[in-house]
Design an enzyme around this catalytic site. Structure first.
Site, PDB file in Angstrom:
ATOM      1  N   PHE A  35      61.827 -12.988 -14.717  1.00 27.82           N
ATOM      2  CA  PHE A  35      60.894 -11.977 -14.206  1.00 27.82           C
ATOM      3  C   PHE A  35      61.570 -10.616 -14.269  1.00 27.82           C
ATOM      4  CE2 PHE A  35      58.238  -9.555 -11.396  1.00 27.82           C
ATOM      5  CZ  PHE A  35      56.975 -10.033 -11.717  1.00 27.82           C
ATOM      6  N   GLU A  51      50.274  -2.926 -24.297  1.00 27.41           N
ATOM      7  CA  GLU A  51      50.549  -3.777 -23.132  1.00 27.41           C
ATOM      8  C   GLU A  51      52.040  -3.757 -22.823  1.00 27.41           C
ATOM      9  OE1 GLU A  51      49.795  -4.953 -20.474  1.00 27.41           O
ATOM     10  OE2 GLU A  51      48.833  -6.915 -20.638  1.00 27.41           O
ATOM     11  N   LYS A  94      48.199  -1.712 -14.636  1.00 28.03           N
ATOM     12  CA  LYS A  94      48.918  -0.464 -14.511  1.00 28.03           C
ATOM     13  C   LYS A  94      50.194  -0.479 -15.367  1.00 28.03           C
ATOM     14  CE  LYS A  94      47.845  -0.213  -9.573  1.00 28.03           C
ATOM     15  NZ  LYS A  94      48.484  -0.320  -8.236  1.00 28.03           N
ATOM     16  N   GLY A  95      50.704  -1.664 -15.632  1.00 29.21           N
ATOM     17  CA  GLY A  95      52.056  -1.818 -16.166  1.00 29.21           C
ATOM     18  C   GLY A  95      52.390  -1.010 -17.408  1.00 29.21           C
ATOM     19  N   LYS A 140      57.692 -12.616 -23.757  1.00 23.54           N
ATOM     20  CA  LYS A 140      58.381 -13.810 -23.224  1.00 23.54           C
ATOM     21  C   LYS A 140      57.754 -15.012 -23.909  1.00 23.54           C
ATOM     22  CE  LYS A 140      57.993 -12.840 -18.604  1.00 23.54           C
ATOM     23  NZ  LYS A 140      58.171 -13.030 -17.158  1.00 23.54           N
ATOM     24  N   ASP A 152      53.140 -12.627 -21.612  1.00 23.31           N
ATOM     25  CA  ASP A 152      53.798 -13.722 -20.903  1.00 23.31           C
ATOM     26  C   ASP A 152      53.096 -15.018 -21.322  1.00 23.31           C
ATOM     27  OD1 ASP A 152      55.351 -15.041 -19.008  1.00 23.31           O
ATOM     28  OD2 ASP A 152      54.090 -14.477 -17.329  1.00 23.31           O
ATOM     29  N   ARG A 181      58.269   0.022 -10.274  1.00 24.23           N
ATOM     30  CA  ARG A 181      57.645   0.570 -11.490  1.00 24.23           C
ATOM     31  C   ARG A 181      58.382   1.801 -11.987  1.00 24.23           C
ATOM     32  NH1 ARG A 181      52.750  -1.978 -12.433  1.00 24.23           N
ATOM     33  NH2 ARG A 181      51.470  -2.461 -10.627  1.00 24.23           N
TER      34      ARG A 181
END
Ligand code: IMP
Length: 189
Positions: free
Chosen positions: A162, A109, A53-54, A141, A113, A175
């Site tokens: 994070f 995206e 979902k990000g 990252k 990570d 979100r």
């Protein structure tokens, strides 16, 4: 829920959030990325593929800065669990509804990570006969990388922390923050 216990949209004053990127910084960078993509894909009709979902907020802002005819699709991916995730095994929860043979694909995206999800997804898409598959990521990252992934269009390199907001969550929260913040202690949320 009483008005006083409802979290405000900005989470202003939440001591567990350390602002990292303002909404304005994000929009400025996205406009630059969109212009670059429009230049690189001039005369073509790329398919932007958002990873749920990000990436949904990033994708929706990005497409409004790309002055081209484009297509949009979504995929949802999840890891099988902590153990198999480290082997790079991921599961496609929502697949594409369309064939991508011969298409120019831009995977969109939120954050790269470890790189495990993306290395799987990019290889999977390439095996379906796309003309090209490139990656657009808002955040990177790099310190955490386990699998090398080439990011063709990158918003920001960030430190190993994070982060939440602008589509990114912690346990489905945050979100809708209009900026990106470091979540200082995930145990507090
Ligand atoms: P990777 O396979 O480790 O590269 O994982 C990428 C996915 O993990 C992203 O699409 C996010 O959903 C999630 N993720 C990684 N880092 C963060 C973070 O700092 N905040 C929120 N989600 C993250």
């Amino acid at each position: 829920m009483s008005a006083s216990s409802a979290p405000s949209l900005s989470e202003f004053g939440n001591p567990n959030l350390e602002p990292l990127l303002t909404g304005e910084q994000i929009q400025t960078r996205i406009s630059e990325m969109g212009a670059e993509i429009a230049r690189d894909y001039a005369g073509r009709n790329p398919l932007l593929l958002g990873v749920l979902k990000g990436a949904f907020i990033f994708l929706s802002d990005l497409i409004r800065t790309i002055d081209l005819q484009i297509g949009i699709e979504f995929m949802a991916i999840s890891s099988y669990g902590a153990e198999t995730r480290s082997s790079g095994e991921v599961k496609i929860v929502k697949d594409l509804d369309v064939a991508i043979e011969g298409r120019d694909i831009l995977v969109v995206e939120d954050i790269v990570d470890t790189g495990l999800t993306l290395s799987y997804l990019l290889a999977n898409l390439r095996s379906r006969g796309a003309a090209s598959v490139k990656l657009v990521a808002l955040l990177n990252k790099h310190e955490r990388r386990l699998r090398e992934v080439e990011i063709d269009y990158l918003g920001f390199n960030i430190p190993d922390a994070f982060v939440v907001g602008y589509g990114l969550d912690f346990a489905e929260r945050y979100r809708n923050l209009p900026y990106i913040a470091v979540l200082k202690d995930p145990l507090i949320q």
